[in-house]
Design an enzyme around this catalytic site. Structure first.
Site, PDB file in Angstrom:
ATOM      1  N   ASP A   1     -29.008   0.753  19.656  1.00  0.00           N
ATOM      2  CA  ASP A   1     -27.889   0.757  18.710  1.00  0.00           C
ATOM      3  C   ASP A   1     -26.601   0.665  19.522  1.00  0.00           C
ATOM      4  O   ASP A   1     -25.963   1.669  19.837  1.00  0.00           O
ATOM      5  CB  ASP A   1     -27.918   2.027  17.859  1.00  0.00           C
ATOM      6  CG  ASP A   1     -26.948   1.950  16.693  1.00  0.00           C
ATOM      7  OD1 ASP A   1     -26.263   0.915  16.552  1.00  0.00           O
ATOM      8  OD2 ASP A   1     -26.865   2.925  15.927  1.00  0.00           O
ATOM      9  N   ALA A   2     -26.252  -0.568  19.868  1.00  0.00           N
ATOM     10  CA  ALA A   2     -25.141  -0.819  20.792  1.00  0.00           C
ATOM     11  C   ALA A   2     -23.967  -1.519  20.127  1.00  0.00           C
ATOM     12  O   ALA A   2     -22.868  -1.543  20.669  1.00  0.00           O
ATOM     13  CB  ALA A   2     -25.635  -1.656  21.974  1.00  0.00           C
ATOM     14  N   LYS A   3     -24.225  -2.137  18.971  1.00  0.00           N
ATOM     15  CA  LYS A   3     -23.185  -2.824  18.189  1.00  0.00           C
ATOM     16  C   LYS A   3     -22.362  -3.778  19.065  1.00  0.00           C
ATOM     17  O   LYS A   3     -21.134  -3.774  19.043  1.00  0.00           O
ATOM     18  CB  LYS A   3     -22.290  -1.816  17.468  1.00  0.00           C
ATOM     19  CG  LYS A   3     -23.067  -0.941  16.484  1.00  0.00           C
ATOM     20  CD  LYS A   3     -22.187   0.072  15.794  1.00  0.00           C
ATOM     21  CE  LYS A   3     -22.973   0.904  14.807  1.00  0.00           C
ATOM     22  NZ  LYS A   3     -23.926   1.838  15.479  1.00  0.00           N
ATOM     23  N   ARG A   4     -23.056  -4.620  19.811  1.00  0.00           N
ATOM     24  CA  ARG A   4     -22.409  -5.570  20.694  1.00  0.00           C
ATOM     25  C   ARG A   4     -22.025  -6.840  19.922  1.00  0.00           C
ATOM     26  O   ARG A   4     -22.270  -6.967  18.733  1.00  0.00           O
ATOM     27  CB  ARG A   4     -23.323  -5.921  21.870  1.00  0.00           C
ATOM     28  CG  ARG A   4     -23.646  -4.748  22.802  1.00  0.00           C
ATOM     29  CD  ARG A   4     -22.397  -4.132  23.392  1.00  0.00           C
ATOM     30  NE  ARG A   4     -22.671  -3.356  24.600  1.00  0.00           N
ATOM     31  CZ  ARG A   4     -22.757  -2.036  24.662  1.00  0.00           C
ATOM     32  NH1 ARG A   4     -22.593  -1.328  23.568  1.00  0.00           N
ATOM     33  NH2 ARG A   4     -22.999  -1.416  25.808  1.00  0.00           N
TER      34      ARG A   4
END
Length: 271
Positions: A94-97
């Site tokens: 869950d890095a939302k890159r």
């Protein structure tokens, strides 16, 4: 991991539970702080106690990056432990890159190749050329932020452009991107009333649904409107499971909370 493998695990375990490994050193049991790597020690105990009840784990990378190199090393040990001990479990970074193409390629390499996650969350704001580099990886999944569970979601995601909400533009446009079969989508449990409309646009895609538990989302409502023939849901719970207790019995308490959700899911699946 392929989508079929994920579906098979859901059927086998009678669960579509995803557990968020969001480790805050201020919240874990104090005795673990004496460990050489308290973050990994906490995660290992949670994984050992819950792996038979869930089909996915989702570390939010912010909770690791906040501790610098020690945190990143703990994340690396955590994902390697899951992949070694429980390779059947779907893993989500869950890095939302999301950035311009060559940068997104490097982000994708970091999570898919170096850390060997099965999937990563990606923000769609920069559009096609920021997402397609993630989609290029075979048997890896890109989980696009579509309609999130936070209050600020109403700032942009539900605003209308040409008579249509932005989140609908995101869903519809993303279907035209190369390798869009590798897409999944984040839809918050607190937005359950939107799920029927979302399913009309993306009937077959998996949805990662945060917000059940601490944020007040209702599992029954989410399943009523969001489930498809392959279940198509990964329901995430983080704080409600991993911080169920703060004493020596924290792992057993996590088992109990995860089991409550798994049993509820089994009842839904066997109706």
């Amino acid at each position: 991991m392929t989508t079929n493998q994920l579906v098979n695990q859901i059927k086998k375990k009678k669960s579509f539970l995803c557990i968020g490994l969001d480790v805050d050193l201020n919240k874990i049991p104090k005795f673990l702080l004496k460990e050489e790597d308290p973050i990994f020690a906490f995660n290992k105990a949670i994984i050992d106690a819950t792996h038979h009840l869930c089909v996915a784990y989702k570390p939010n990378t912010a909770f690791y990056e906040a501790y610098g190199i020690r945190g990143w090393q703990a994340l690396e040990k955590t994902i390697h432990y899951i992949n070694e001990k429980h390779p059947e479990i779907f893993t989500i970074a869950d890095a939302k890159r999301g950035d311009i193409g060559n940068t997104s390629t490097m982000y994708a390499k970091a999570f898919f190749e170096d850390l060997a996650f099965d999937s990563v969350t990606v923000a769609p704001y920069m559009g096609k050329d920021s997402v397609e580099p993630f989609l290029a990886f075979e048997n890896k999944h890109t989980i696009l932020l579509a309609l999130t569970s936070n209050q600020g979601a109403f700032d942009f995601q539900t605003k209308e452009i040409d008579g249509k909400e932005v989140y609908k533009h995101v869903l519809e446009t993303s279907k035209s991107w190369k390798n869009s079969k590798n897409l999944m989508y984040v839809v918050g449990a607190t937005k359950a009333e939107y799920l029927k409309t979302i399913r009309n646009i993306i009937p077959d895609s998996f949805l990662l649904v945060p917000g059940v538990g601490a944020q007040g989302g209702n599992l029954q409502e989410v399943c009523k409107y969001g489930m498809n023939d392959n279940v198509g849901l990964l329901i995430n719970s983080s704080r409600g499971i991993i911080y169920a207790a703060l004493d020596k019995d924290f792992a057993q308490a996590a088992t109990s909370k995860a089991e409550e959700l798994q049993i509820e899911m089994e009842n839904i699946l066997t109706k």
